[in-house]
Enzyme design. Structure first.
Site, PDB file in Angstrom:
ATOM      1  N   LEU A 517       0.812  -1.216   0.000  1.00 34.11           N
ATOM      2  CA  LEU A 517       0.000   0.000   0.000  1.00 34.11           C
ATOM      3  C   LEU A 517       0.842   1.261   0.000  1.00 34.11           C
ATOM      4  O   LEU A 517       0.380   2.326  -0.416  1.00 34.11           O
ATOM      5  CB  LEU A 517      -0.924   0.019   1.222  1.00 34.11           C
ATOM      6  CG  LEU A 517      -1.958  -1.102   1.293  1.00 34.11           C
ATOM      7  CD1 LEU A 517      -2.633  -1.123   2.651  1.00 34.11           C
ATOM      8  CD2 LEU A 517      -2.992  -0.943   0.189  1.00 34.11           C
ATOM      9  N   PHE A 522       9.777   4.154   8.098  1.00 40.35           N
ATOM     10  CA  PHE A 522       9.609   3.065   9.055  1.00 40.35           C
ATOM     11  C   PHE A 522       9.621   1.703   8.374  1.00 40.35           C
ATOM     12  O   PHE A 522       9.859   0.680   9.005  1.00 40.35           O
ATOM     13  CB  PHE A 522       8.273   3.226   9.801  1.00 40.35           C
ATOM     14  CG  PHE A 522       7.090   3.120   8.898  1.00 40.35           C
ATOM     15  CD1 PHE A 522       6.547   1.888   8.584  1.00 40.35           C
ATOM     16  CD2 PHE A 522       6.541   4.255   8.333  1.00 40.35           C
ATOM     17  CE1 PHE A 522       5.461   1.795   7.742  1.00 40.35           C
ATOM     18  CE2 PHE A 522       5.459   4.165   7.495  1.00 40.35           C
ATOM     19  CZ  PHE A 522       4.919   2.942   7.192  1.00 40.35           C
ATOM     20  N   GLY A 523       9.296   1.643   7.076  1.00 39.47           N
ATOM     21  CA  GLY A 523       9.158   0.380   6.382  1.00 39.47           C
ATOM     22  C   GLY A 523       7.998   0.445   5.411  1.00 39.47           C
ATOM     23  O   GLY A 523       7.768   1.479   4.790  1.00 39.47           O
ATOM     24  N   ASP A 636       1.176  14.087  16.557  1.00 42.47           N
ATOM     25  CA  ASP A 636       1.477  14.012  15.125  1.00 42.47           C
ATOM     26  C   ASP A 636       0.184  13.957  14.319  1.00 42.47           C
ATOM     27  O   ASP A 636       0.035  13.148  13.406  1.00 42.47           O
ATOM     28  CB  ASP A 636       2.346  12.784  14.829  1.00 42.47           C
ATOM     29  CG  ASP A 636       3.027  12.877  13.452  1.00 42.47           C
ATOM     30  OD1 ASP A 636       3.098  14.002  12.911  1.00 42.47           O
ATOM     31  OD2 ASP A 636       3.467  11.845  12.926  1.00 42.47           O
TER      32      ASP A 636
END
Length: 823
Positions: A517, A522-523, A636
């Site tokens: 997706l 972070f990955g 955030d």
């Protein structure tokens, strides 16, 4: 003839002016009044409720109250001066708004009732507004100073709360009328018990007369008939507990009334028959009375006699039971031997649970059973699917058999099992012992081989990390007010579900690129499907991820404690080998920024949908700040962290940088500023100070972005191109705020509503955090036509000696890289 026409014209003009003198309005402004003589009333915006004077019975007392405006039979739901009525004569009685307070004056101008709110000097901007919920609020446009929902009389309306707050010494309860024609406070009251379980109690002159049973999966066992009609919710914190309800049908009209006879009546308005229909009357039978069967007795209204002793118990006074006196209760047939291995439980289904002596959150029913077994004074336990473990130490009172399988929670009674249940033949005993020994030896060997296999595969390391997460959940994120105790770290089993790596590989087709997706620092995030068909989003952290173990634990443990329709639903995590993954519900419409910042997609969101998204985000943040069991600062909030479900409902995600505040904590400071700079408040970006007002600032930025369809970019000096905040302020200041609106929605948005939202957004961006409104005030201003204060100039440029680095912004289903930010 001309004279007659002139007279008729003057007469018509006279009646017109008289009728204009009694304008139907929903608000009472400073200096204005409602007069009894003129028949003045307030009517809510949509005409659902009306506030005015009324005179029940033989009209020897005058009250001011609220009733349904569109129902012919006057049905009063709230009374201001119920215990201090106005006595005749009534002619000059009136309600006025002076000195910031509502005040009720009689004919002699003696004050008989007041909202009695402390008003700061020179503060005169309060106004009283009657809402369509039936709530009368006193507000200055930013916050609610007083509301009638905090002072209920005999009627509980949808959205109102019954409960208490120990820290504020407040109590919301229903109290009956003295009789049908006298609303003075009667002798019956319905309130939330101050024990740990959350149950309603009915009192007769302060003596308990009826109990609803503990909170049971969305309702109460004794009120099970209306579970499918009402949506009850229970909100417990360390100092406060509240029960509220709403009807599933938004157009339905309902009320819960405690009548003068001490009966709880649930009414629904029939539009077809034009009358009130009684859907529930309680207490329903004699088994609802307190302590009717004594200790360890159970009441069944369909049995004769209605009381019987629980299994393993017998009447304490047999002769009394023979004459239908059950107050002595029951005692064990076989005394319990503490520490005995011959102890088990009798599982009793479909009962109203009695008042428990202790409550805690645990992982599963086995842990709850073990806790009760380990405590010699524990006589019974019950476990609900919500993780609640109820324990009964000492005597057990008020068990009642329910009808129609009203409760899904089992009551488990501890019972001593005698070991002398028939003598076994010596040969059979010896054979059983031999078989048991052989099984034990084989089992021991298999166990050590199995442990060696696990060690070789590294699974013991996975389990160690899981235990660390569970221990941290128990110690840091336990429900406020619960002290830690032995074995409590296991209570997080249900709070934090662990997925196996193999299962996630199957679900995502081994993390194939077709299921990817998005990706960030972070990955990557992958779409997957579990064997039961449920779609999931798997957030897979790379070994080089800047979202370290601390952020991973924070997100996994924190969001597991939060449940709200506007927060993304967390399903669990996976920690295996070098893998760290978080699993969420799949959001098919990706994130908010995917729509509002894309020229080809932003037209898919008209103003109505954007306004609904704004309201949904505000509700989610309010839950984090005020309504959840934990006080959460997200830190955030941004458009890419707002995910959209299949119906385009917004859900807040990504809690890796969130912080928990204690009940009395208002602000904190950090040396490590994290988040996305374009959404950061100035005090956080430049000094590391953060609070709930930091999230308010971020919400203000998002609000302007949703309205304009433009991203807010960072200005480091006054010569930089204008960012969204600066542009919004300059247009507002020049009276051209309408130019800020996204051209694709100009035709679909009401001017006043969208300009109000821009004004609220600028209020959220105040330089001084103390002057920003709270989320509760923001939600009130967004949902009502209350007066919105004028905004002050926000900080439109940032100057700092901090080095700029590029940070990543992640969402679960779609991952994007933000503009350069300061860390």
């Amino acid at each position: 003839m001309k004279i007659l026409l002139a007279d008729l014209l003057l007469l018509f003009l006279y009646f017109y002016l008289v009728s204009c003198n009694n304008i139907r309005s929903d608000a009472l402004l400073p200096g204005s009044l409602l007069s009894f003589s003129a028949g003045d009333t307030l009517v809510s915006k949509l005409g659902k409720f009306e506030l005015g004077f009324f005179c029940p019975g033989n009209c020897d007392k005058l009250f001011i109250g609220i009733w349904y405006s569109n129902i012919k039979t006057k049905t009063v739901v709230w009374i201001a001066n119920r215990d201090n009525p106005i006595r005749p004569p009534f002619n000059n009685s009136h309600l006025e708004l002076t000195d910031g307070n509502l005040q009720l004056l009689d004919t002699l101008k003696i004050r008989v009732w007041s909202t009695n709110v402390s008003i700061a000097s020179k503060e005169d901007g309060n106004r009283a507004v009657l809402l369509d919920s039936g709530n009368l609020v006193l507000t200055n446009g930013i916050e609610i100073k007083w509301q009638s929902f905090d002072y209920p009389t005999d009627t509980w309306l949808p959205g109102a709360r019954i409960g208490f707050d120990k820290s504020k010494n407040t109590l919301q309860k229903l109290t009956s009328w003295r009789n049908l024609n006298d609303p003075v406070t009667g002798k019956y009251s319905l309130q939330l018990d101050k024990n740990q379980n959350g149950e309603l109690v009915l009192l007769d002159n302060r003596v308990e007369n009826w109990r609803s049973g503990p909170w049971d999966e969305g309702g109460f066992a004794s009120l099970a008939e209306i579970k499918g009609v009402f949506n009850f919710s229970y909100d417990p914190t360390k100092d406060s507990k509240y029960i509220t309800y709403n009807v599933f049908g938004e157009s339905d009209i309902s009320r819960i009334v405690l009548d003068s006879q001490g009966l709880i009546r649930v009414w629904f308005w029939s539009k077809d028959d034009q009358k009130w229909l009684l859907v529930l009357l309680g207490p329903a039978d004699s088994c609802d009375r307190i302590n009717i069967c004594g200790s360890f007795g159970i009441c069944d209204i369909n049995s004769a006699p209605p009381c019987e002793c629980l299994q393993g118990y017998e009447p304490k006074y047999k002769l009394d039971w023979d004459i239908n006196d059950y107050s002595g209760g029951c005692v064990r047939k076989t005394p319990m031997q503490c520490g005995s291995k011959n102890v088990g439980f009798v599982h009793i289904q479909n009962v109203k649970l009695p008042a428990s002596s202790e409550s805690m959150l645990v992982g599963n029913d086995q842990i709850c059973e073990y806790i009760c077994l380990s405590n010699c004074s524990c006589n019974a336990y019950a476990y609900s699917s919500g993780g609640q473990c109820l324990l009964w130490n000492g005597n057990v009172f008020d068990l009642k058999r329910l009808r129609n399988n009203s409760s899904q929670v089992e009551f488990n009674l501890k019972l001593f099992e005698s070991s002398n249940k028939g003598k076994k033949k010596p040969l059979l005993v010896a054979l059983a012992a031999s078989i048991t020994s052989a099984i034990f030896v084989c089992g021991t060997c298999c166990y050590f081989l199995w442990r060696r296999h696990l060690r070789e595969k590294g699974i013991l390391r996975k389990k160690k990390f899981r235990e660390m997460l569970l221990a941290e959940l128990a110690t840091n994120l336990a429900k406020p007010g619960h002290s830690s105790n032995k074995g409590q770290e296991k209570k997080s089993d249900i709070e934090l579900k662990f997925f196996e790596l193999h299962d996630l590989k199957v679900a995502t087709d081994n993390f194939s690129l077709d299921n990817k997706l998005g990706e960030g620092g972070f990955g990557a995030v992958f779409k997957g499907q579990l064997p039961d068909g449920q779609q999931i989003a798997v957030k897979r952290l790379s070994t080089q991820s800047r979202q370290g173990i601390s952020e991973f634990k924070t997100e996994a443990l924190l969001i597991a404690k939060l449940q709200h329709r506007n927060l993304v639903r967390f399903l669990g995590c996976c920690v295996e080998d070098e893998e760290k993954m978080l699993i969420y519900e799949y959001m098919p419409n990706k994130s908010l920024d995917y729509f509002i910042f894309d020229e080809s997609k932003k037209s898919l969101l008209d103003w109505k949908k954007r306004h609904e998204i704004i309201i949904g985000i505000a509700r989610g943040i309010l839950y984090l700040h005020q309504d959840s069991r934990l006080k959460i600062i997200h830190r955030d909030l941004k458009a890419s962290n707002i995910l959209l479900d299949e119906d385009m409902n917004p859900k807040i995600s990504d809690f890796g940088t969130a912080r928990i505040f204690s009940g009395n904590q208002n602000e904190a400071k950090t040396l490590r500023v994290v988040g996305t700079y374009a959404y950061m408040s100035p005090e956080y970006a430049l000094a590391g100070l953060f609070s709930v007002k930091s999230d308010v600032f971020s919400f203000g930025v998002m609000l302007l972005e949703v309205i304009s369809g433009k991203k807010n970019r960072i200005s480091y000096n006054s010569d930089s191109p204008p960012n969204l905040i600066r542009q919004a302020w300059e247009l507002w200041n020049d009276g051209k705020a309408f130019e800020l609106i996204d051209p694709t929605i100009v035709d679909s948005c009401p001017n006043e509503e969208v300009l109000r939202c821009i004004q609220i957004g600028l209020l959220c961006l105040h330089i001084d955090a103390a002057h920003r409104p709270t989320m509760s005030s923001i939600l009130f201003m967004l949902s009502n036509e209350a007066t919105v204060p004028s905004p002050k100039q926000p900080l439109i440029t940032l100057t700092s000696n901090l080095n700029t680095t590029e940070t990543t912004s992640s969402s679960i289903n779609e991952v994007t890289i933000t503009a350069p930010d300061v860390r």
